[in-house]
Each structure stands twice: as C-alpha cells, then as structure tokens.
Design an enzyme around this catalytic site. Sequence first.
Site, PDB file in Angstrom:
ATOM      1  N   CYS A  58      41.817  35.126  37.877  1.00 13.97           N
ATOM      2  CA  CYS A  58      43.006  34.553  37.221  1.00 13.97           C
ATOM      3  C   CYS A  58      43.718  35.398  36.405  1.00 13.97           C
ATOM      4  O   CYS A  58      43.197  36.475  35.698  1.00 13.97           O
ATOM      5  CB  CYS A  58      42.674  33.337  36.451  1.00 13.97           C
ATOM      6  SG  CYS A  58      41.447  32.286  37.418  1.00 13.97           S
TER       7      CYS A  58
ATOM      8  N   ASN B 155      40.025  32.181  32.513  1.00 14.05           N
ATOM      9  CA  ASN B 155      39.577  33.038  33.574  1.00 14.05           C
ATOM     10  C   ASN B 155      38.182  33.429  33.359  1.00 14.05           C
ATOM     11  O   ASN B 155      37.705  33.780  32.173  1.00 14.05           O
ATOM     12  CB  ASN B 155      40.450  34.333  33.660  1.00 14.05           C
ATOM     13  CG  ASN B 155      39.911  35.583  34.576  1.00 14.05           C
ATOM     14  OD1 ASN B 155      39.514  35.123  35.494  1.00 14.05           O
ATOM     15  ND2 ASN B 155      39.963  36.711  34.285  1.00 14.05           N
ATOM     16  N   GLY B 156      37.510  32.953  34.302  1.00 13.55           N
ATOM     17  CA  GLY B 156      35.918  33.071  34.243  1.00 13.55           C
ATOM     18  C   GLY B 156      35.565  31.661  34.955  1.00 13.55           C
ATOM     19  O   GLY B 156      35.967  31.176  35.657  1.00 13.55           O
TER      20      GLY B 156
ATOM     21  N   LYS C  34      44.258  43.806  56.169  1.00 13.86           N
ATOM     22  CA  LYS C  34      43.364  43.450  55.399  1.00 13.86           C
ATOM     23  C   LYS C  34      42.738  42.140  55.992  1.00 13.86           C
ATOM     24  O   LYS C  34      41.527  42.005  55.756  1.00 13.86           O
ATOM     25  CB  LYS C  34      43.856  43.112  53.966  1.00 13.86           C
ATOM     26  CG  LYS C  34      42.852  42.484  52.965  1.00 13.86           C
ATOM     27  CD  LYS C  34      41.789  43.492  52.682  1.00 13.86           C
ATOM     28  CE  LYS C  34      40.470  43.170  52.036  1.00 13.86           C
ATOM     29  NZ  LYS C  34      39.494  44.188  51.751  1.00 13.86           N
TER      30      LYS C  34
END
Length: 609
Positions: free
Chosen positions: A2, A98-99, A604
């Site tokens: 994030c 974020n995490g 990708k």
Amino acid sequence: MCGIVGYIGPKNTSEILVEGLRRLEYRGYDSAGVAVFQHGTIKICRCEGKISQLDRLLAGERFDGSIGIGHTRWATHGRPSEANAHPHYYQGVAVVHNGIIENYTELKNSLKAEGDIFSSETDSEVFSHLFAKFIREGASFEAAVRKGLALVRGSYAIAVLCEKEPDRIIAARKESPLILGLGNGENFVASDIPAILSHTREVVFLSDGEIAVLDAQSVRISTLAGAPVERAARHISWDPIMAEKAGYKHFMLKEIFEQPRAIIDTLRGRLIEDSDDVFLDGVKLTPEEVRNFDRICFVACGTSYYACLVGKFMIEQLVGLPVEVDLGSEFRYRNPIVNNKTLVVLISQSGETADTLAAMREAKAKGAQTLCICNVVESTLARDCNHVLYTHAGPEIGVASTKAFTSQMTAIFLLALYLGRARGSIDGPRSRELMQRMVEVPHLVEQALEHEPAIKAIAEKYSVAKNFLFLGRGIIYPIALEGALKLKEISYIHAEGYPAGEMKHGPIALIDEHMPVVVLAQQDAIYEKILSNIEEVKARKGRVIAIAMDGDTVLGSKADDILYLPQTDPLFAPFVMVIPLQLFAYHVADFKGTDVDQPRNLAKSVTVE
Ligand code: AGP
C-alpha cells in the site's frame, strides 16, 4: 504494497494527496482514498479502482482542507472494494495503514464485544477502533495511539487523524517503511520518497517502533515507550524515476533485494508457535478432507512451475503423499486423471495466466479440490479456486519473477506443514523444528544477497558467452531450471537447466571451452555425484561456475569460479541457491544493456493461450 501520503500545512491538501498517491502508483493498488479535515470534521472519499476515479469523486465535493492523509491499497485481507479501501474512520479517528496486523481477529472480536460496529473485512480498520476506544476513555490522541499500538502484533506504517486534536497528524512504523518530509511551514508523511519529492528533498526516515507527531511547524519523534528521538534529515538527490525504484537501477533488482521481507510477510501470522500448527487463512479443508487425499497435483507455468517442482520434494518428504507436477498448457489438454481424492494446487503470481486458469477449470470439472497459491488478491484464479493461500510479496513489477518465486516456495512450505500436521506425518517437535528453520531463511537470503559484488564480477566475465548450462540435482534441480529461465528471458542468451545426472545421456556433447556450466552443489547425500559431474565437464575443457556451500573445501580447486553460500538444511537450500542465479542473470542482462524490467516479447501475465 500500500501507499501512504499525509500533509499538514497551508495548502489545499487533497491536491497534494492525490498527486502524491499518483507518484506511488508503480507500487500497484486496487483502491484509493483520502481523509481531509474540513472545518474541524474529517471528510472521507474512497473508491475501488484507480486514482483517476478518486480524482473525479473529489472534483464533485468540497475538499479544501489543509490537513489530510491518503492511501492506495494493495489488498491482503478483504477484497478490493470501497468499504475495504482506506482511510478507515471510526468515531472521529481516520487511519491509513500499510502492513499486516497478525492478531486483528482477536482485537476485532474484543472491540465488537464492547459494542463496536465494523464496516470492512480488513485488518487495518482495527486501528481506527482501537485509537477511538482509548480516546473515548479519556486518553489524548498521542496516548491513544501509543496504547493501541502496544496491543498490535504484526507490521504497520500508519498515519492517523483525530477530530479532537485537528492540528496534527500522528504517524508510526514497525517493519513497513515510512518517511517524513520536512517543508517550510508544512510537513509530510509518506510510504516512499516519490510521493513527496516534488515538495521537499529533506527526508527523515522513521525507524521501527517510532512514533512521529507532525504539525505545520514541527515534527517530533519518539519511541513507542515515549523516549524522545533526535533524527537528522537526509537530503535526497534522486530524480523521481530513481526514487520509484528506491535507488535501484531496475525494479527487478529492487525486488530481488525485497525477498527477505516478502518471505517474512508470507509467513506472518501463519506459524502458530504454541501449538506447532499453521493457520492458513483462505484454506477451508477439514482434517477429514485432508486425510482423504491420496495424491497432490501441482499445476503452473514458467517460474511458478519451477516452484511446483520444489514443492514436489517438500511435500513428498514432509507429508508422504505422492505429488505430480504438470504445466498448465499440458494439463489442460491431457484429460488428466484427477478426482475428489486429488488436491490440485495451482500456483500463479498474477492469478490470470490463461493456461493455469484452464487447468483449474479442468480439475474442478473432474471433481478435484482446487487450492491456489497466488500473489494477487481476488484475481480470477483466487476467486474461482476452492481454497486460496496468498503470498504477500507485494506487487511484482519486473516481468522476470523473483520475490514471487521465493514467496511461492514459502507458501508451499506452509501448505506442507498444514497437510503434514493434519495427516499426522509431522508431529509437534518436528513441526517446531521446521518452523525454526523456515524463520531463519530470510536471514540466510540476506547473507546470500551480500555476495552481489562477487556475482556481478562473474557475470561481467561471462556476459559474452552465447550458451549456458545450469546443472543441479534433487531439490536443487528445479533451481537450475529457474536459473536458466532467468538468464534467457532477460539477457536473451540461450541457457538450459538440466538434471546433473543426465549429462552423460547427451548434453555432455555440448561441452567445450565456449560453454560455461553453472553447477549448484549443495552438500547433501548426492554431493559426490555433483563432484563427478564437474570432473566430466572439466575433462572436456568446460568452464565451471560453482555455487557451493560455506565450508566446502573441495570445489574451490575444481571450479573456474566459485561462490559460497551460507549452510542450510537441504530442504531450504532452494531459497538460498536461487539468489546468486537471479543476480547473475540480472547483471549479465544489465551488462548487455537489455530491457531488464520489460524484456522483449514478454508480458508480466500471459492472459492468452
Ligand atoms: C518468470 O520470470 C516469467 N515471467 C514467466 O515464466 C511467469 O512465471 C509465468 O508466465 C507464470 O506467470 P504466473 O505466475 O503469473 O502464472
């Protein structure tokens, strides 16, 4: 991963937030949002999809406050949606994160028992409720953040707003990066430098366990316990493009060095130490169903297929179930013999590979249970399989897969432990021993990464070769295949991976002084065989690049070039052995000047046949 941006100062914050989030788009995301103070209350605007959609929503609203936080979300818990997008708001508190909160279920249940109403499927929402709880109970904004963080296990980078104290932003980090930008009468917080580089080049890097309180004139840093921290700002001279790669020349190199974190994040919250068990969120098999399987079938393409080959060794050795491995493009057409006693495991970084999706549909049509190991939340494969085990490698931008590969092997290890515990083939002590060895792997990978300078020198020496052979045996044979694929797909040099024992059945005819041979020599039961393979190559003037384990006193005198890696249990050697091969391929390609991140003819995600 994030993206986070925060601003406090005299300017229109929503414009600064949206511009900063755009600078973080390269990190990959599936939803976005901002929270802005508007006359003392927090206004939230969020959406699933791209920042351009968020921008359109903001244009229709009055968002002219001068303090705010913004977020781009890469889903880990909870599908991409407006409700799961950040910022999360509760009772006057807005948070972006974020995490991964490992104990979010326990915290969420406890808060719900106190009457809290949750509105998302995310772990991150717990932060807003925790901080609001302590503020409700009389704590100051800063004290509430400290109290809340003290209860959280896991990783976080957060930025928080509070309506009771609207003149500040509080930020904190533990294992997820977070920086502060120092301006003149304004200050910033962000996940990464590109978000704020157009406003300031004076950056303070927060360290783990630190909290920062920002107002327009000052930034105050302290530890979670409250001890003040003095930290000098660093002047950043990067241009914006360099900043997106965190100073690395290519995304691929950055992602190679992100592998210790990717492995840690994939393990996070899944090893239950006090019970020696694993918790696989997204895998809903009952112990009876696990015991009912009589076979496992791995299916994938490319690098993911090589992870499956490693998985065959892991699962057969740890679980005692026979494992087949197949390519998606083959499985889908060979009328495979699978049924309700087969667990079909499909591995895909993107979750959109056409051949792998077709194989999944074929397996389901034949009554098999399907489980996918995937890096993209709510991708087609993740949505359509019966069970999903996500890797948490974060977005992989380089076409050549690196951190996704080692994360896939990590997920396979977790699956092996899960199956082995349910079938009784792994007892408590053995499970604990395996967990301890797996937890050491990120550090071993870091040690292998430290050899980059030596690998770069070897790569330059051999970058003019036209062909390569990569040899390995046992669980390392798939790593030889992966090393060959990495080299050919980014340097365009022909390279072939081969089981070392097969040399005498033909390939040895290729050996001469123009054919470098990379030999992966881990010290296990078949080490002597690898030595004889090297003798065979040397006897025909072949040039040997040996990848050996620390303490090997034999290979040094036989190989033309040698690299030593940290000793590890043979089962975990693939994690370590693949690192020099990734770096070798990268530096050969860089010397040749190919487009490392976007090699010719490659995509990708191969979403067509
Ligand atoms: C690996 O470096 C390649 N980019 C390619 O082989 C890739 O692994 C393959 O296309 C499978 O992709 P997936 O994992 O997204 O299914």
